[in-house]
Design a protein around this motif. Structure first.
Motif, PDB file in Angstrom:
ATOM      1  N   LEU A  25      -4.612   5.623  -2.468  1.00 50.25           N
ATOM      2  CA  LEU A  25      -6.070   5.608  -2.424  1.00 50.25           C
ATOM      3  C   LEU A  25      -6.653   6.000  -3.781  1.00 50.25           C
ATOM      4  O   LEU A  25      -7.644   5.424  -4.238  1.00 50.25           O
ATOM      5  CB  LEU A  25      -6.574   6.542  -1.330  1.00 50.25           C
ATOM      6  CG  LEU A  25      -6.290   6.081   0.107  1.00 50.25           C
ATOM      7  CD1 LEU A  25      -6.479   7.230   1.089  1.00 50.25           C
ATOM      8  CD2 LEU A  25      -7.182   4.901   0.487  1.00 50.25           C
ATOM      9  N   LEU A  26      -6.025   6.949  -4.434  1.00 48.29           N
ATOM     10  CA  LEU A  26      -6.456   7.352  -5.772  1.00 48.29           C
ATOM     11  C   LEU A  26      -6.299   6.204  -6.767  1.00 48.29           C
ATOM     12  O   LEU A  26      -7.185   5.948  -7.588  1.00 48.29           O
ATOM     13  CB  LEU A  26      -5.661   8.570  -6.238  1.00 48.29           C
ATOM     14  CG  LEU A  26      -5.905   9.030  -7.676  1.00 48.29           C
ATOM     15  CD1 LEU A  26      -7.372   9.374  -7.903  1.00 48.29           C
ATOM     16  CD2 LEU A  26      -5.014  10.218  -8.017  1.00 48.29           C
ATOM     17  N   GLN A  27      -5.184   5.491  -6.687  1.00 48.52           N
ATOM     18  CA  GLN A  27      -4.976   4.351  -7.583  1.00 48.52           C
ATOM     19  C   GLN A  27      -6.023   3.260  -7.353  1.00 48.52           C
ATOM     20  O   GLN A  27      -6.518   2.647  -8.304  1.00 48.52           O
ATOM     21  CB  GLN A  27      -3.561   3.800  -7.389  1.00 48.52           C
ATOM     22  CG  GLN A  27      -2.473   4.728  -7.888  1.00 48.52           C
ATOM     23  CD  GLN A  27      -1.090   4.334  -7.394  1.00 48.52           C
ATOM     24  OE1 GLN A  27      -0.853   3.184  -7.029  1.00 48.52           O
ATOM     25  NE2 GLN A  27      -0.174   5.296  -7.369  1.00 48.52           N
ATOM     26  N   ALA A  28      -6.376   3.032  -6.083  1.00 48.96           N
ATOM     27  CA  ALA A  28      -7.413   2.048  -5.783  1.00 48.96           C
ATOM     28  C   ALA A  28      -8.761   2.505  -6.328  1.00 48.96           C
ATOM     29  O   ALA A  28      -9.556   1.697  -6.823  1.00 48.96           O
ATOM     30  CB  ALA A  28      -7.499   1.822  -4.272  1.00 48.96           C
ATOM     31  N   LYS A  29      -9.001   3.802  -6.269  1.00 49.26           N
ATOM     32  CA  LYS A  29     -10.232   4.365  -6.821  1.00 49.26           C
ATOM     33  C   LYS A  29     -10.278   4.166  -8.339  1.00 49.26           C
ATOM     34  O   LYS A  29     -11.314   3.773  -8.903  1.00 49.26           O
ATOM     35  CB  LYS A  29     -10.310   5.854  -6.464  1.00 49.26           C
ATOM     36  CG  LYS A  29     -11.336   6.676  -7.218  1.00 49.26           C
ATOM     37  CD  LYS A  29     -12.747   6.395  -6.771  1.00 49.26           C
ATOM     38  CE  LYS A  29     -13.713   7.350  -7.460  1.00 49.26           C
ATOM     39  NZ  LYS A  29     -15.116   7.011  -7.172  1.00 49.26           N
ATOM     40  N   GLN A  30      -9.178   4.429  -9.003  1.00 51.99           N
ATOM     41  CA  GLN A  30      -9.127   4.263 -10.460  1.00 51.99           C
ATOM     42  C   GLN A  30      -9.425   2.826 -10.860  1.00 51.99           C
ATOM     43  O   GLN A  30     -10.129   2.565 -11.840  1.00 51.99           O
ATOM     44  CB  GLN A  30      -7.751   4.686 -10.968  1.00 51.99           C
ATOM     45  CG  GLN A  30      -7.500   6.181 -10.874  1.00 51.99           C
ATOM     46  CD  GLN A  30      -6.054   6.560 -11.154  1.00 51.99           C
ATOM     47  OE1 GLN A  30      -5.150   5.717 -11.062  1.00 51.99           O
ATOM     48  NE2 GLN A  30      -5.826   7.820 -11.475  1.00 51.99           N
ATOM     49  N   ALA A  31      -8.903   1.880 -10.081  1.00 53.11           N
ATOM     50  CA  ALA A  31      -9.135   0.468 -10.386  1.00 53.11           C
ATOM     51  C   ALA A  31     -10.569   0.057 -10.112  1.00 53.11           C
ATOM     52  O   ALA A  31     -11.099  -0.858 -10.752  1.00 53.11           O
ATOM     53  CB  ALA A  31      -8.187  -0.401  -9.562  1.00 53.11           C
ATOM     54  N   ALA A  32     -11.214   0.745  -9.181  1.00 47.36           N
ATOM     55  CA  ALA A  32     -12.569   0.357  -8.780  1.00 47.36           C
ATOM     56  C   ALA A  32     -13.625   0.818  -9.768  1.00 47.36           C
ATOM     57  O   ALA A  32     -14.496   0.038 -10.177  1.00 47.36           O
ATOM     58  CB  ALA A  32     -12.873   0.906  -7.389  1.00 47.36           C
ATOM     59  N   ASP A  33     -13.580   2.116 -10.150  1.00 44.76           N
ATOM     60  CA  ASP A  33     -14.670   2.620 -10.994  1.00 44.76           C
ATOM     61  C   ASP A  33     -14.271   3.805 -11.880  1.00 44.76           C
ATOM     62  O   ASP A  33     -15.147   4.492 -12.412  1.00 44.76           O
ATOM     63  CB  ASP A  33     -15.880   2.999 -10.134  1.00 44.76           C
ATOM     64  CG  ASP A  33     -15.607   4.158  -9.167  1.00 44.76           C
ATOM     65  OD1 ASP A  33     -14.470   4.655  -9.152  1.00 44.76           O
ATOM     66  OD2 ASP A  33     -16.532   4.549  -8.432  1.00 44.76           O
ATOM     67  N   LEU A  34     -12.990   4.069 -12.020  1.00 43.80           N
ATOM     68  CA  LEU A  34     -12.465   5.189 -12.793  1.00 43.80           C
ATOM     69  C   LEU A  34     -12.780   6.532 -12.127  1.00 43.80           C
ATOM     70  O   LEU A  34     -11.888   7.321 -11.848  1.00 43.80           O
ATOM     71  CB  LEU A  34     -12.978   5.192 -14.235  1.00 43.80           C
ATOM     72  CG  LEU A  34     -12.636   3.970 -15.069  1.00 43.80           C
ATOM     73  CD1 LEU A  34     -13.159   4.149 -16.495  1.00 43.80           C
ATOM     74  CD2 LEU A  34     -11.140   3.704 -15.084  1.00 43.80           C
ATOM     75  N   HIS A  35     -14.055   6.792 -11.868  1.00 39.49           N
ATOM     76  CA  HIS A  35     -14.444   8.009 -11.160  1.00 39.49           C
ATOM     77  C   HIS A  35     -15.897   7.898 -10.737  1.00 39.49           C
ATOM     78  O   HIS A  35     -16.673   7.107 -11.294  1.00 39.49           O
ATOM     79  CB  HIS A  35     -14.245   9.256 -12.044  1.00 39.49           C
ATOM     80  CG  HIS A  35     -15.104   9.276 -13.274  1.00 39.49           C
ATOM     81  ND1 HIS A  35     -16.408   9.704 -13.277  1.00 39.49           N
ATOM     82  CD2 HIS A  35     -14.832   8.905 -14.559  1.00 39.49           C
ATOM     83  CE1 HIS A  35     -16.912   9.608 -14.501  1.00 39.49           C
ATOM     84  NE2 HIS A  35     -15.977   9.115 -15.302  1.00 39.49           N
TER      85      HIS A  35
END
Length: 399
Positions: A259-269
């Motif tokens: 889930l964290l990796q998907a978050k990073q790909a989506a908007d960094l933070h």
């Protein structure tokens, strides 16, 4: 020959998932409600009266003065550590802050879950009806979305078990559900948690409204009964302000890294400045003082809508529930009427609602509709419900 002579119109080929994307029915309806004079029971917007503007003004100045450079810089994808700690501390079961991921609204949490857990053709289970925004997040991943029979106490456990074979997860909103406003009973929660554990069925629990109870807090979350088998979604939109676009998810170690990796790909933070402001506002028990004022306001507006429905709908055959919290109530038109067909007639009389059919994964009930009671004043509620009653009466008479 000039360079421009070689240019041709590009041919855009949409991905299959893009073809499955559809505009939000609610957002389209909200465009209609922008007409002057329309009383809207359609939107799922918190009342702006509840936004703690002074607290945010103070927090904004403090964050910029004390931590301005860091607040305006890129930051960790997981989220601001003090905010993650504050989230973990408020949850009613032991949570390691490392399990908390700050998201750009809880809607992003749904998007991350979809990307990580759904393949084309995957079976996922939802309540009947369910949150439209979740269906929008899941649908582009091309799942088989299956609705599980539900009643006033929540999901039907026998139907859940019958449909769980091969399902990736069960998405559920136990508290003051959007769209129905219903709350899952303690007995039903215990049965759902036991069944999910025995079936090996992961649960995705969405709880944006759980703090908005009127008379008594809801029972313990499903996630608290099986943390290793659940992903829990929460939001700051309903207790602070939706414009901040901050939510969070809590995930077990087995799934949190993806889930964290998907978050990073989506908007960094998610916006680091907003996170620091919320963490600052939440200090010293602010939510414990602030949220009761929201509950009191929404309860008074719910009571006003229930009183207006009782007064205006007598003899018309409209059915409705009485939610114990949240922002919505659910109604069902008398036989022979269709909420989608009724909406433009209601708008002509100056009132808007959301037809319920859009909230169903399958087999929609065209007679259902959602009414939000939190953004209209008591006088607007009285006027709007009277206008809705007149619309229904005219429709029943063949108008």
């Amino acid at each position: 020959m000039k360079l421009n002579d070689l240019q041709t119109s590009p041919h855009w080929t949409l991905a299959r998932r893009a073809e499955r994307m559809n505009p939000s029915v609610i957002r389209e309806i909200l465009k209609v409600t922008e007409r002057p004079g329309i009383i809207s029971f359609a939107g799922g917007l918190p009342s702006p009266k509840t936004f703690p503007i002074d607290a945010f003004a103070e927090a904004c100045a403090k964050v910029l003065k004390q931590d301005g450079q860091a607040a305006l810089q890129y930051a960790a994808s997981e989220g601001y550590a003090p905010l993650r700690e504050a989230v973990a501390a408020r949850l009613p079961w032991p949570v390691d802050p490392a399990q908390v991921l700050i998201t750009t609204g809880s809607q992003q949490g749904l998007d991350l879950v979809a990307k990580v857990l759904i393949d084309s053709g995957s079976r996922i289970l939802v309540e009947t009806p369910t949150y439209l925004g979740a269906l929008q997040a899941f649908t582009p991943m091309e799942p088989e979305v299956v609705g599980v029979a539900s009643d006033a106490e929540g999901v039907d456990v026998a139907d859940l078990a019958a449909k769980a074979v091969g399902a990736r997860f069960f998405y559920v909103l136990p508290n003051f559900q959007n769209p129905t406003g219903r709350t899952m009973s303690e007995a039903r929660r215990a049965a759902v948690a036991d069944a999910a554990r025995q079936l090996g069925l992961p649960i995705v629990e969405d709880n944006p409204y759980g703090d908005l109870w009127f008379d008594a807090p809801p029972a313990a979350p499903l996630t608290a009964r099986n943390p290793e088998g659940s992903i829990y979604l929460g939001s700051f939109s309903k207790v602070l302000a939706p414009g901040l676009r901050l939510g969070y998810l809590v995930a077990p170690p087995a799934i949190a890294p993806k889930l964290l990796q998907a978050k990073q790909a989506a908007d960094l933070h998610s916006p680091s400045f907003n996170q620091r402001m919320v963490a600052e506002v939440m200090k010293d028990g602010f939510l414990d003082r602030h949220v009761p004022t929201i509950r009191a306001l929404y309860k008074s507006q719910r009571d006003a809508m229930l009183a207006a429905l009782t007064r205006e709908m007598a003899g018309l055959g409209l059915e409705w529930n009485s939610p114990d919290g949240g922002m919505f109530l659910w109604a069902r038109l008398p036989a022979g009427l269709d909420a989608v067909a009724l909406l433009p007639k209601a708008v002509d009389r100056g009132v808007a609602f959301v037809p319920g059919a859009a909230f169903y994964a399958d087999q929609p009930d065209p007679r259902t509709l959602r009414l939000s009671f939190v953004t209209a004043s008591v006088s607007q509620i009285d006027t709007g419900i009277a206008a809705l009653a007149a619309t229904i009466r005219e429709a029943l008479q063949g108008g």
